[in-house]
Design a protein around this motif. Structure first.
Motif, PDB file in Angstrom:
ATOM      1  N   LEU A   1       0.848  -1.182   0.000  1.00  0.00           N
ATOM      2  CA  LEU A   1       0.000   0.000   0.000  1.00  0.00           C
ATOM      3  C   LEU A   1       0.886   1.235   0.000  1.00  0.00           C
ATOM      4  O   LEU A   1       1.738   1.399   0.870  1.00  0.00           O
ATOM      5  N   HIS A   2       0.697   2.121  -0.984  1.00  0.00           N
ATOM      6  CA  HIS A   2       1.500   3.335  -1.048  1.00  0.00           C
ATOM      7  C   HIS A   2       0.614   4.570  -0.978  1.00  0.00           C
ATOM      8  O   HIS A   2      -0.595   4.510  -1.212  1.00  0.00           O
ATOM      9  N   SER A   3       1.234   5.683  -0.631  1.00  0.00           N
ATOM     10  CA  SER A   3       0.565   6.977  -0.635  1.00  0.00           C
ATOM     11  C   SER A   3       1.304   7.896  -1.604  1.00  0.00           C
ATOM     12  O   SER A   3       2.323   7.520  -2.189  1.00  0.00           O
ATOM     13  N   ALA A   4       0.797   9.117  -1.753  1.00  0.00           N
ATOM     14  CA  ALA A   4       1.488  10.088  -2.598  1.00  0.00           C
ATOM     15  C   ALA A   4       2.779  10.562  -1.959  1.00  0.00           C
ATOM     16  O   ALA A   4       3.567  11.252  -2.615  1.00  0.00           O
ATOM     17  N   ASN A   5       3.019  10.197  -0.699  1.00  0.00           N
ATOM     18  CA  ASN A   5       4.240  10.607   0.004  1.00  0.00           C
ATOM     19  C   ASN A   5       5.299   9.516   0.014  1.00  0.00           C
ATOM     20  O   ASN A   5       6.235   9.575   0.817  1.00  0.00           O
ATOM     21  N   SER A   6       5.166   8.536  -0.850  1.00  0.00           N
ATOM     22  CA  SER A   6       6.100   7.413  -0.826  1.00  0.00           C
ATOM     23  C   SER A   6       6.529   7.045  -2.240  1.00  0.00           C
ATOM     24  O   SER A   6       5.891   7.404  -3.237  1.00  0.00           O
TER      25      SER A   6
END
Length: 410
Positions: A209-214
Motif C-alpha cells: 500500500l503506497h501513498s502520494a508521500n512514498s
C-alpha cells in the motif's frame, strides 16, 4: 427483545465498518515530473558511461518531495521533503563526479528542507547453504563468497524503455547492471524506482500500500550464475539521515493477506527521534517475502528476514555524502532470503524483493473489501437469523397474549 436489539446493533456496526472500508482511501494528489541528471552541461562536465542521477519531483499543495536515485558509488535512493513548491535540486557536477563529492548536491532553498533520508544498497552477499539452514548467522565463515560491491557495478544506459509511466499518475525508471565478472555474463541486478501521484497499490505481489508521500524500489537478481552449489543471498542496506537516520525496526501484524498470500506482517524501518511518542519522520517498509520467478505463483514465494539495525559510519562516496557531507547518521541491516527446505537460488536463478520508502508515517493496511465481505457473510448471516428469530418470537408472544385476554359473553 434484547437479543433482537443486540442483533440490530451488531449489524449496524458491521455495515458502518463495510462503508468505512469501501469509502476510505488516500485522496491526496501530487503532480509528478521526471528529469535525468538535473542541471548537467555535458560539454563542461562529461558524464561517465553508465552514471545516472534520476530525479522525480512530486509537487503537493504547499510542499515538494524530491526522490533521487543515483548509481554513482553504491546505489542510493534519497528522499527530501521541503515546505516550498519552488524548491529545486542543485548539483555541482564537477565536484559530484570527483572522488571527493561531499556537499556537491543541495536542495534549495536549504531552509525549506523539513526532512530527508537515504537508503543505500551497499553490497550483495552470497553464501553456500550446505546445511540448508537459510540462516547466514549460523553459516560458517568459509561458506561466504567474496561479496558483490555494488559501488563497483557497471550500469546500462537509460533509454525510453527504462523510463515509463507507473500506473495512473505515476512515474518510474529502471537501472540494470553487473560487476563484469563471469557470474554476470548473462545476468544482471536491476533496480526499479516508482513514484506515485496518489494512494493505491502497485500491480502484482507483494501489493504494498503506497501513498502520494512514498516511492517504491524493486530489486531483483536475474540470470546471475551462482558460485555455490546451494547459493543463497543477503542484501546489506544502510540508512542515512540528519539529524535522525533510519533507526528502529517495527513489525506490524494483520489478519488480512489478500495482497500478499500467507504473509501477515509488515516490517518498518523508521526514522524518528529517540522518544517513541514523537511522530515518525520517514520510513522504509517491506513485506517479509521475496519471489523466485518474475511472474510468481504461490509456490514461488520465499520468506526474508532482517537483522537488527546497528550504527555504522557513513560511506565516503555516492549520493549520500554528496547531500549530507560528513554529518549524516548511519545505521545498517541485512535482508536475508529463503528458509530451510526450500529450493536455493540455483533452481530458478531469479530473486526479487520490493521496498517502500517515504516521509511521514508509513501507510497502514486496513481490512480489504474482500475480507470485510467475508466478515459480513460470516457474521451477518447469524445476526440476521437472530434478528428475525427475535422478531418472530415477539410477534408470536403478542398474538398468544391477545388470544388469552378477556372476551365478553354476547
Amino acid at each position: 427483545m434484547a437479543a433482537a436489539a443486540g442483533g440490530v446493533l451488531l449489524l449496524s456496526l458491521l455495515v458502518l465498518l463495510l462503508n468505512a472500508t469501501l469509502c476510505s482511501g488516500d485522496t491526496y494528489r501530487r503532480q509528478l515530473s521526471l528529469e535525468l541528471n538535473p542541471g548537467l552541461n555535458s560539454s563542461v562536465s562529461p558524464l561517465p558511461a553508465g552514471i545516472h542521477l534520476i530525479h522525480i519531483r512530486s509537487l503537493g499543495d504547499g510542499d515538494t518531495l524530491h526522490f533521487l536515485l543515483c548509481n554513482q558509488g553504491p546505489p542510493t535512493l534519497l528522499l527530501v521533503h521541503t515546505n516550498s513548491t519552488a524548491s529545486s535540486v542543485q548539483v555541482d557536477w564537477p565536484a559530484f563526479l570527483s572522488g571527493n563529492n561531499s556537499g556537491s548536491l543541495r536542495v534549495e532553498p536549504e531552509n525549506s528542507v523539513l526532512h530527508s533520508n537515504a537508503l543505500v544498497l551497499v553490497r550483495l552477499w552470497e553464501y553456500d547453504d550446505l546445511n540448508d539452514t537459510a540462516d547466514p548467522q549460523t553459516a560458517p565463515p568459509s561458506s561466504f563468497l567474496p561479496p558483490y560491491e555494488l559501488s563497483g557495478f557497471q550500469w546500462g544506459p537509460l533509454d525510453n524503455s527504462s523510463l515509463y509511466p507507473q500506473g495512473p499518475g505515476g512515474l518510474g525508471a529502471r537501472l540494470c547492471g553487473g560487476d563484469g565478472s563471469p557470474a554476470f555474463t548473462q545476468g544482471q541486478l536491476c533496480l526499479q524506482l516508482s513514484a506515485f501521484g496518489s494512494g493505491g497499490r502497485a500491480a502484482g505481489w507483494p501489493g504494498l500500500l503506497h501513498s502520494a508521500n512514498s516511492s517504491q524500489l524493486g530489486v531483483w537478481l536475474q540470470g546471475v550464475r551462482p558460485r555455490a552449489d546451494r547459493a543463497r543471498f543477503l542484501l546489506e542496506l544502510q540508512g542515512l539521515g540528519q539529524p535522525h537516520s533510519l533507526g528502529r525496526v517495527e513489525v506490524r501484524r494483520s489478519i488480512d493477506d489478500e495482497y500478499s498470500p500467507s504473509i501477515f506482517t509488515v516490517s518498518q524501518w523508521l526514522a524518528a527521534p529517540p522518544d517513541q511518542s514523537s511522530p515518525v519522520l520517514g520510513f522504509v517498509q517491506w513485506r517479509p517475502v521475496a519471489y523466485r520467478r518474475p511472474q510468481p505463483e504461490f509456490s514461488d514465494t520465499t520468506p526474508c528476514r532482517h537483522s537488527g539495525p546497528v550504527a555504522v559510519g557513513a560511506g565516503a562516496s555516492g549520493l549520500g555524502p554528496a547531500f549530507y557531507g560528513a554529518g549524516a547518521e548511519a545505521s545498517s541491516l541485512n535482508i536475508s532470503f529463503g528458509q530451510p527446505g526450500e529450493p536455493s537460488y540455483n533452481t530458478t536463478q531469479y530473486l526479487s524483493w520490493t521496498v517502500l520508502a517515504g516521509v511521514g508515517a508509513p501507510p497502514a493496511d486496513s481490512f480489504s473489501p474482500l475480507v470485510v465481505s467475508i466478515m459480513a457473510v460470516g457474521l451477518g448471516t447469524p445476526l440476521l437469523l437472530l434478528l428475525f428469530g427475535g422478531l418472530f418470537v415477539c410477534v408470536r408472544k403478542h398474538r398468544l397474549a391477545e388470544g388469552q385476554g378477556y372476551r365478553p359473553i354476547n
